[in-house]
Every structure is written in C-alpha cells, then in structure tokens.
Design a protein around this motif. Structure first.
Motif, PDB file in Angstrom:
ATOM      1  N   THR A 149      23.382  -7.132   3.335  1.00 22.89           N
ATOM      2  CA  THR A 149      24.492  -6.763   2.462  1.00 22.89           C
ATOM      3  C   THR A 149      24.074  -6.867   1.009  1.00 22.89           C
ATOM      4  O   THR A 149      23.475  -7.866   0.591  1.00 22.89           O
ATOM      5  N   VAL A 150      24.403  -5.825   0.253  1.00 18.93           N
ATOM      6  CA  VAL A 150      24.206  -5.834  -1.196  1.00 18.93           C
ATOM      7  C   VAL A 150      25.572  -6.016  -1.841  1.00 18.93           C
ATOM      8  O   VAL A 150      26.477  -5.188  -1.652  1.00 18.93           O
ATOM      9  N   MET A 151      25.726  -7.112  -2.591  1.00 24.48           N
ATOM     10  CA  MET A 151      26.983  -7.425  -3.259  1.00 24.48           C
ATOM     11  C   MET A 151      26.767  -7.419  -4.765  1.00 24.48           C
ATOM     12  O   MET A 151      25.835  -8.060  -5.260  1.00 24.48           O
ATOM     13  N   VAL A 152      27.608  -6.692  -5.485  1.00 20.11           N
ATOM     14  CA  VAL A 152      27.467  -6.567  -6.934  1.00 20.11           C
ATOM     15  C   VAL A 152      28.778  -6.956  -7.591  1.00 20.11           C
ATOM     16  O   VAL A 152      29.843  -6.439  -7.230  1.00 20.11           O
ATOM     17  N   LYS A 153      28.691  -7.875  -8.548  1.00 14.26           N
ATOM     18  CA  LYS A 153      29.885  -8.350  -9.258  1.00 14.26           C
ATOM     19  C   LYS A 153      29.534  -8.591 -10.715  1.00 14.26           C
ATOM     20  O   LYS A 153      28.357  -8.778 -11.064  1.00 14.26           O
ATOM     21  N   ALA A 154      30.545  -8.590 -11.582  1.00 19.57           N
ATOM     22  CA  ALA A 154      30.323  -8.840 -13.006  1.00 19.57           C
ATOM     23  C   ALA A 154      29.751 -10.239 -13.205  1.00 19.57           C
ATOM     24  O   ALA A 154      30.352 -11.228 -12.768  1.00 19.57           O
TER      25      ALA A 154
END
Length: 260
Positions: free
Chosen positions: A242-247
């Motif tokens: 899983t690739v998770m992107v957040k500020a």
C-alpha cells in the motif's frame, strides 16, 4: 574536518514571508502554540522578524492555506484544534473483531471526536509502480489488483491510499469488487487464509505530484509523507502493498519499540 562557524553558514535565501511562516509553523507543531492559542499580534511579529505588515500577513496566509490556523485580517489568528494528527501504523495491521467491525482508523478517528469516511475511487487490475512491484516480488510486467481510496476527516481530504494485491489472491473475492470491505482488508485476508503477520513501512518526504496536490487540497509546496507498506503473511509471503500519501505538516507517525 572543521565545521563552518555560524557566521560562515550560508544565508537562508527563501523569501522573508516563507521564513516567518516556517518559524511560526514550528511553534505550532512543537506545541509552543497549542490548539486554540492566539498567534502573536502583527505588531509583535513585525518586531520579531523585522518585517512589514504586508509580509507578516502574507506569512499568516500561508499558514491559513495549510489549514494550521484560522482567522481574518484585522482579527486574532487562532491555531486550529486539530493542527496535527498522530497516526499509529501498528494499529492498522490487526484484523477487526469481526467482519462487521469498522475500519480501525475510523474507530480511532471517532475516538478523538473526528468524523472519518473513505471514498473508493477505483478498483482495477494494473501494473504497479516499480517499488511496489519489487516489494510484492513481481516481475516488471506482472499485474496486481489496485484498490484506490481517498480518506476524509471532518470533511477535509486526509490521505490518498493505493493498495495492491496479488491476482491469485484477489480474483473472485471481495477485494476485486468496487465496494468497501467490512472489517477492512486484514480481516478479509485472514479469512482467505493469509493472516497478516508482519508489516514493513518505508516512509519518505516528497514534494507532492500534481494529482496528490489536487486530490489532497494542498495549497503550498510543503512535502507530503509517502509510506510504502508491505504486509507479509505466513512464510513471509507479501499479500498487500500500500502506498499512502498525506500532508506532511498535518500528520505525524508514531512508532513504538521495545528492547530485544
């Protein structure tokens, strides 16, 4: 090797309003200015940074765009209540108590008084990015099942999530269906005979892509946190990547370690 003295250090070449925002952002994120606190007055900030009123207001505008503070010109600027959220990656590995149990991150958000929802954007078979394929032990042209979601907290975009699964596991299961999975994927994978045994995270800070900037509602060039998580089952078989992107300025990751 002799280190340069402070006088010999290169000067910060960023515009003054960016430097002011950086110092105030640090005060907010380290807790010097806690939730609900008023930022110093424009007069105080002008003196502190030897800046004009317009420059100070431009710096405050950056912090407002970053969703760290609220307020209008001429009124007090207040630190938002949820300036930075703590994510505990280990919590997402455990399966729910039952197939009807809510996602662990939904439960965690509700426990902190927030309203969290997920929107499933797409489900399809695709060739994953190179780092994902490597994590899943796939050949360069091998395909995997992609589940792409956008998570929102209190109505604001919070995280882009792309989860990939081996086709021999995912085909013919709820993973391949365009709907939410009750109890989350750890519960489903366990029911399919692939219980999550180990999770390995690789976390990096990056400048957001155009899609990430748009989808996450970002209004600055601050980096995002990108996590590539590989979940292994028995015999260390990768069953999910899983690739998770957040500020990056709105979230922190909390890892806990015990001595061997």
């Amino acid at each position: 090797m002799t280190l340069p003295s402070p006088e010999e250090q290169p000067l910060d070449q960023r515009p003054l309003h960016v430097r002011i925002a950086a110092d105030l952002r640090d005060d907010i994120l380290n807790g010097e200015l806690g939730p609900g606190a008023k930022l110093p007055s424009t007069t105080h900030l002008k003196a502190r940074f030897d800046a004009s009123s317009a420059t100070v207001q431009k710096a405050l505008g950056l912090l407002k765009d970053e969703r760290l503070v609220i307020g209008r010109a001429g009124s007090a600027v207040i630190v938002r209540e949820h300036r930075q959220r703590t994510i505990r990656p280990a919590d997402s590995l455990s399966a729910g108590a039952s197939a009807d149990a809510p996602y662990p991150w939904l439960t965690d958000a509700a426990g902190h008084g927030a309203h969290a929802v997920s929107r499933l954007l797409e489900v399809r078979e695709t060739v994953p990015p190179a780092d994902v394929a490597l994590a899943m032990c796939l050949e360069p042209d091998d395909r995997a099942l992609l589940r792409h979601q956008l998570l929102r907290i209190d109505g604001e975009p919070a995280e882009l999530v792309r989860s990939y699964y081996p086709l021999d596991i995912a085909r013919g299961t709820a993973l391949a269906e365009a709907r939410r999975i009750k109890g989350g994927t750890p519960t489903l994978l366990a029911g399919l005979g692939f219980p999550p045994r180990l999770s390995v995270d690789r976390v990096s800070a990056r400048i957001p892509t155009q899609e990430e900037h748009r989808s996450l509602g970002l209004n600055s060039d601050l980096p995002v946190l990108r996590t590539l998580r590989t979940v292994f089952s028995d015999d260390r078989r990768p069953v999910e990547a899983t690739v998770m992107v957040k500020a990056g300025h709105l979230y922190e990751l909390r890892y806990e370690f015990a001595p061997d």
